[in-house]
Scaffold this motif. Sequence first.
Motif, short mmCIF file in Angstrom:
data_model
loop_
_atom_site.label_atom_id
_atom_site.label_comp_id
_atom_site.label_asym_id
_atom_site.label_seq_id
_atom_site.Cartn_x
_atom_site.Cartn_y
_atom_site.Cartn_z
N LYS A 194 8.94 -2.95 6.11
CA LYS A 194 9.73 -2.85 5.01
C LYS A 194 9.61 -1.35 4.53
CE LYS A 194 8.55 -7.51 3.40
NZ LYS A 194 7.95 -8.35 2.65
N LYS A 195 10.79 -0.73 4.86
CA LYS A 195 10.66 0.79 4.61
C LYS A 195 10.51 1.29 3.21
CE LYS A 195 13.31 1.40 8.90
NZ LYS A 195 14.48 2.29 9.21
N ARG A 196 10.93 0.44 2.13
CA ARG A 196 10.98 0.91 0.64
C ARG A 196 9.45 0.72 0.08
NH1 ARG A 196 15.81 0.39 2.28
NH2 ARG A 196 17.36 1.74 1.36
N LEU A 197 8.89 -0.17 0.93
CA LEU A 197 7.46 -0.37 0.17
C LEU A 197 6.41 1.02 0.06
CD1 LEU A 197 4.96 -2.32 -0.63
CD2 LEU A 197 4.61 -2.54 1.77
N PRO A 198 6.54 1.56 1.30
CA PRO A 198 5.55 3.04 0.84
C PRO A 198 5.96 3.91 -0.23
CG PRO A 198 6.18 2.46 3.33
CD PRO A 198 6.83 1.53 2.51
N ILE A 199 7.62 3.84 -0.34
CA ILE A 199 8.16 4.48 -1.55
C ILE A 199 7.41 4.05 -2.78
CG2 ILE A 199 10.30 5.32 -2.61
CD1 ILE A 199 11.83 5.08 0.03
N ASN A 200 7.68 2.61 -3.06
CA ASN A 200 7.31 2.19 -4.10
C ASN A 200 5.73 2.59 -4.59
OD1 ASN A 200 6.55 0.65 -6.39
ND2 ASN A 200 7.83 -1.25 -5.53
N LEU A 201 4.73 2.52 -3.34
CA LEU A 201 3.52 2.70 -3.86
C LEU A 201 3.03 3.88 -4.05
CD1 LEU A 201 1.37 3.50 -0.95
CD2 LEU A 201 2.44 1.17 -0.26
N THR A 202 4.03 4.99 -3.11
CA THR A 202 3.78 6.20 -3.40
C THR A 202 4.10 6.83 -4.80
OG1 THR A 202 3.96 6.62 -0.98
CG2 THR A 202 4.20 8.73 -2.40
N ASN A 203 5.09 6.29 -5.31
CA ASN A 203 5.51 6.28 -6.77
C ASN A 203 4.59 5.93 -7.73
OD1 ASN A 203 7.86 7.05 -8.64
ND2 ASN A 203 7.38 4.83 -9.20
N THR A 204 3.94 4.57 -7.49
CA THR A 204 2.77 4.33 -8.30
C THR A 204 1.74 5.14 -8.61
OG1 THR A 204 3.67 2.02 -7.92
CG2 THR A 204 1.71 1.99 -9.08
N LEU A 205 1.56 5.61 -7.28
CA LEU A 205 0.25 6.48 -7.18
C LEU A 205 0.48 7.67 -8.17
CD1 LEU A 205 -1.08 6.34 -3.59
CD2 LEU A 205 -2.42 5.83 -5.52
N GLY A 206 1.71 8.29 -7.88
CA GLY A 206 2.12 9.20 -8.68
C GLY A 206 2.05 9.06 -10.33
N LEU A 207 2.53 7.80 -10.51
CA LEU A 207 2.46 7.75 -12.11
C LEU A 207 1.08 7.44 -12.73
CD1 LEU A 207 5.23 4.99 -12.27
CD2 LEU A 207 5.37 7.17 -13.03
N ALA A 229 12.56 8.79 -0.16
CA ALA A 229 13.67 8.26 -0.46
C ALA A 229 14.77 8.97 0.18
CB ALA A 229 13.94 8.13 -1.98
N GLU A 230 14.72 10.29 -0.01
CA GLU A 230 15.84 11.06 0.54
C GLU A 230 16.34 11.02 1.99
OE1 GLU A 230 17.33 15.74 -0.33
OE2 GLU A 230 15.24 15.49 0.33
N GLN A 231 14.89 10.70 2.97
CA GLN A 231 15.16 10.43 4.44
C GLN A 231 15.72 9.12 4.57
OE1 GLN A 231 11.03 10.62 5.76
NE2 GLN A 231 11.26 12.65 6.54
N LEU A 232 15.62 8.34 3.80
CA LEU A 232 16.47 6.94 3.85
C LEU A 232 17.65 6.91 3.10
CD1 LEU A 232 13.49 4.35 3.01
CD2 LEU A 232 14.46 5.00 5.38
N HIS A 233 18.09 7.89 2.55
CA HIS A 233 19.42 8.09 1.76
C HIS A 233 19.43 7.01 0.60
CE1 HIS A 233 20.55 10.77 4.66
NE2 HIS A 233 20.42 9.87 5.86
N MET A 238 15.74 8.08 -5.30
CA MET A 238 15.66 9.46 -5.36
C MET A 238 15.84 9.64 -7.06
SD MET A 238 18.25 10.54 -2.17
CE MET A 238 18.62 12.17 -2.79
N GLY A 239 16.52 8.78 -7.73
CA GLY A 239 16.93 8.94 -9.10
C GLY A 239 15.52 8.69 -10.03
N ILE A 240 14.93 7.66 -9.31
CA ILE A 240 13.72 7.26 -10.22
C ILE A 240 12.36 8.34 -9.96
CG2 ILE A 240 11.72 5.56 -9.83
CD1 ILE A 240 13.93 3.33 -9.11
N ALA A 241 12.38 8.75 -8.61
CA ALA A 241 11.41 9.82 -8.33
C ALA A 241 11.80 11.05 -9.22
CB ALA A 241 11.51 10.14 -7.04
#
Length: 247
Positions: A194-207, A229-233, A238-241
């Motif tokens: 699930k390629k978007r899972l690491p994006i989500n948890l990385t974002n949450t760590l940032g928050l 997110a950019e790597q996955l287009h 990208m907008g959320i980040a």
Amino acid sequence: MSGRLLLLVLCLFTAFSGKAQYRDLVHKTHAQRYIPLENAFYNNKLLSQDSVVFFRELKKLEQEAEQTGDEELLLETQLLRCEYYMFGKQINHRLFEANMLQLREIADQKNILHLQIRTRQKFGYYYFMAKHKYGPGFDNYLNSYQLLKDVPVEELPGKQELIANIGSAYYQFGDNVNARKFLTEAFKTPPSYKKRLPINLTNTLGLIFREEKKFDSAEFYLWKTYGMAEQLHDSTWMGIAAGNIGC
């Protein structure tokens, strides 16, 4: 070929192909079944269908398991039934709880580790998110963690997501210390498909770091979120980040 004979041939072909599509799942490990079952059921639009459509398809898998004597696959069909009662179009919490209690007991009796872990995870979500009973929710999540923490990702492909689920629960509960602990561990765990899972948890760590006014760490994780997110287009992430960074 007469119309009646053609219809019979088509019916036989449909029945055969319906069963044959699950034949490759028989007598395989959980890791070998993980992605096919995710694609066929857990992350499939079948869950958004009515119960007739879902259980008709599930019956094909159940029959394959019964006919080949694959007890573990048969138990997987019970977990899928619970999944529908929790997330499907016709939610039924009473049936979810009754069936899941039975399945967890069987998993414990037969010492089927991945089912012991996953049933407790499902109960964690159920009590935490559906019933807002946070004590039983965390108990089940933490019990699942004790069982999964030393299991290699090769045997438990969803390990990153399972750890992240615990961190997300703590984050929603407002416990940033424990949220950061589990999300950081999930971040370091090899990712699932699930390629978007690491994006989500990385974002949450940032928050979390931003809420704690640790702005250097927050910026690191939020920019990393943007890069992933950019790597996955993925323009949405990208907008959320970018919004979280303050661009």
